[in-house]
Design a protein around this motif. Structure first.
Motif, PDB file in Angstrom:
ATOM      1  N   ILE A 146      25.940 -36.168   2.420  1.00  0.00           N
ATOM      2  CA  ILE A 146      24.765 -35.527   3.148  1.00  0.00           C
ATOM      3  C   ILE A 146      24.541 -33.935   2.935  1.00  0.00           C
ATOM      4  O   ILE A 146      23.753 -33.364   2.887  1.00  0.00           O
ATOM      5  CB  ILE A 146      24.126 -36.061   4.672  1.00  0.00           C
ATOM      6  CG1 ILE A 146      25.390 -35.608   5.498  1.00  0.00           C
ATOM      7  CG2 ILE A 146      24.181 -37.506   4.709  1.00  0.00           C
ATOM      8  CD1 ILE A 146      25.353 -36.025   7.082  1.00  0.00           C
ATOM      9  N   GLU A 159      22.268 -35.368  -0.488  1.00  0.00           N
ATOM     10  CA  GLU A 159      22.134 -36.867  -0.523  1.00  0.00           C
ATOM     11  C   GLU A 159      21.628 -37.626   0.517  1.00  0.00           C
ATOM     12  O   GLU A 159      21.817 -36.967   1.797  1.00  0.00           O
ATOM     13  CB  GLU A 159      23.293 -37.425  -1.472  1.00  0.00           C
ATOM     14  CG  GLU A 159      23.608 -36.817  -2.845  1.00  0.00           C
ATOM     15  CD  GLU A 159      25.121 -37.323  -3.200  1.00  0.00           C
ATOM     16  OE1 GLU A 159      25.475 -37.856  -2.708  1.00  0.00           O
ATOM     17  OE2 GLU A 159      25.279 -36.640  -4.343  1.00  0.00           O
ATOM     18  N   GLU A 160      21.241 -38.840   0.408  1.00  0.00           N
ATOM     19  CA  GLU A 160      21.161 -39.647   1.657  1.00  0.00           C
ATOM     20  C   GLU A 160      22.540 -40.646   1.428  1.00  0.00           C
ATOM     21  O   GLU A 160      23.114 -40.969   0.424  1.00  0.00           O
ATOM     22  CB  GLU A 160      19.987 -40.598   1.503  1.00  0.00           C
ATOM     23  CG  GLU A 160      18.762 -39.813   1.495  1.00  0.00           C
ATOM     24  CD  GLU A 160      17.439 -40.751   0.993  1.00  0.00           C
ATOM     25  OE1 GLU A 160      17.755 -41.577   0.633  1.00  0.00           O
ATOM     26  OE2 GLU A 160      16.482 -40.094   1.525  1.00  0.00           O
ATOM     27  N   LYS A 219      19.645 -44.694   7.644  1.00  0.00           N
ATOM     28  CA  LYS A 219      19.738 -43.801   6.545  1.00  0.00           C
ATOM     29  C   LYS A 219      19.871 -42.157   7.211  1.00  0.00           C
ATOM     30  O   LYS A 219      18.981 -42.003   7.841  1.00  0.00           O
ATOM     31  CB  LYS A 219      18.330 -43.875   5.615  1.00  0.00           C
ATOM     32  CG  LYS A 219      18.406 -42.987   4.533  1.00  0.00           C
ATOM     33  CD  LYS A 219      17.295 -43.367   3.579  1.00  0.00           C
ATOM     34  CE  LYS A 219      15.657 -43.267   4.198  1.00  0.00           C
ATOM     35  NZ  LYS A 219      14.893 -43.229   3.148  1.00  0.00           N
ATOM     36  N   SER A 240      20.403 -38.136   6.530  1.00  0.00           N
ATOM     37  CA  SER A 240      20.496 -36.960   5.578  1.00  0.00           C
ATOM     38  C   SER A 240      20.287 -35.700   6.408  1.00  0.00           C
ATOM     39  O   SER A 240      20.312 -35.966   7.919  1.00  0.00           O
ATOM     40  CB  SER A 240      18.993 -36.936   4.772  1.00  0.00           C
ATOM     41  OG  SER A 240      17.909 -37.171   5.855  1.00  0.00           O
TER      42      SER A 240
END
Length: 122
Positions: A79, A83-84, A116, A118
């Motif tokens: 992260i 990115e996730e 999810k 991030s």
């Protein structure tokens, strides 16, 4: 501030998983309350080296904690690159909040049963 588990009726704290009926909108409210109860860490990643001992001899192999530490640090690395990544349990989200308290975003994906994760861009 203490985490009052009764404030989260759609979380099973024994399994650290949301109820299947929890929506992301409800999760966002929960996430805000949980964030208020987590203090940021001084470190930038999860550390602590545990060497298990069995009957006076050193344990040969990685402990469960070592696997957990690798997982959390892997998510943090992902992260932080923009990115996730995904988590499965609320205690993992709480751990991530310690290291990215003000930037962590977590979306509950009920159809997949995962969070999810991030970071907010600076």
């Amino acid at each position: 501030m203490q985490l009052n588990k009764s404030d989260f009726p759609k979380i099973n704290w024994k399994t650290s998983r949301p109820d299947s009926a929890l929506t992301d909108e409800e999760w966002q409210e929960y996430f805000k309350k949980i964030s208020e109860c987590v203090s940021p860490a001084d470190e930038d990643k999860l550390t602590f080296n545990y060497t298990g001992r069995i009957f006076g001899s050193e344990y040969c192999g990685d402990s469960q904690y070592t696997y957990y530490k690798r997982f959390i640090n892997s998510v943090l690395a992902s992260i932080r690159k923009g990115e996730e990544d995904y988590c499965f349990y609320i205690y993992q989200i709480i751990e991530l909040l310690r290291f990215e308290h003000d930037r962590l975003q977590c979306e509950w994906l009920p159809e997949d049963g995962v969070f999810k994760c991030s970071l907010l861009l600076r």
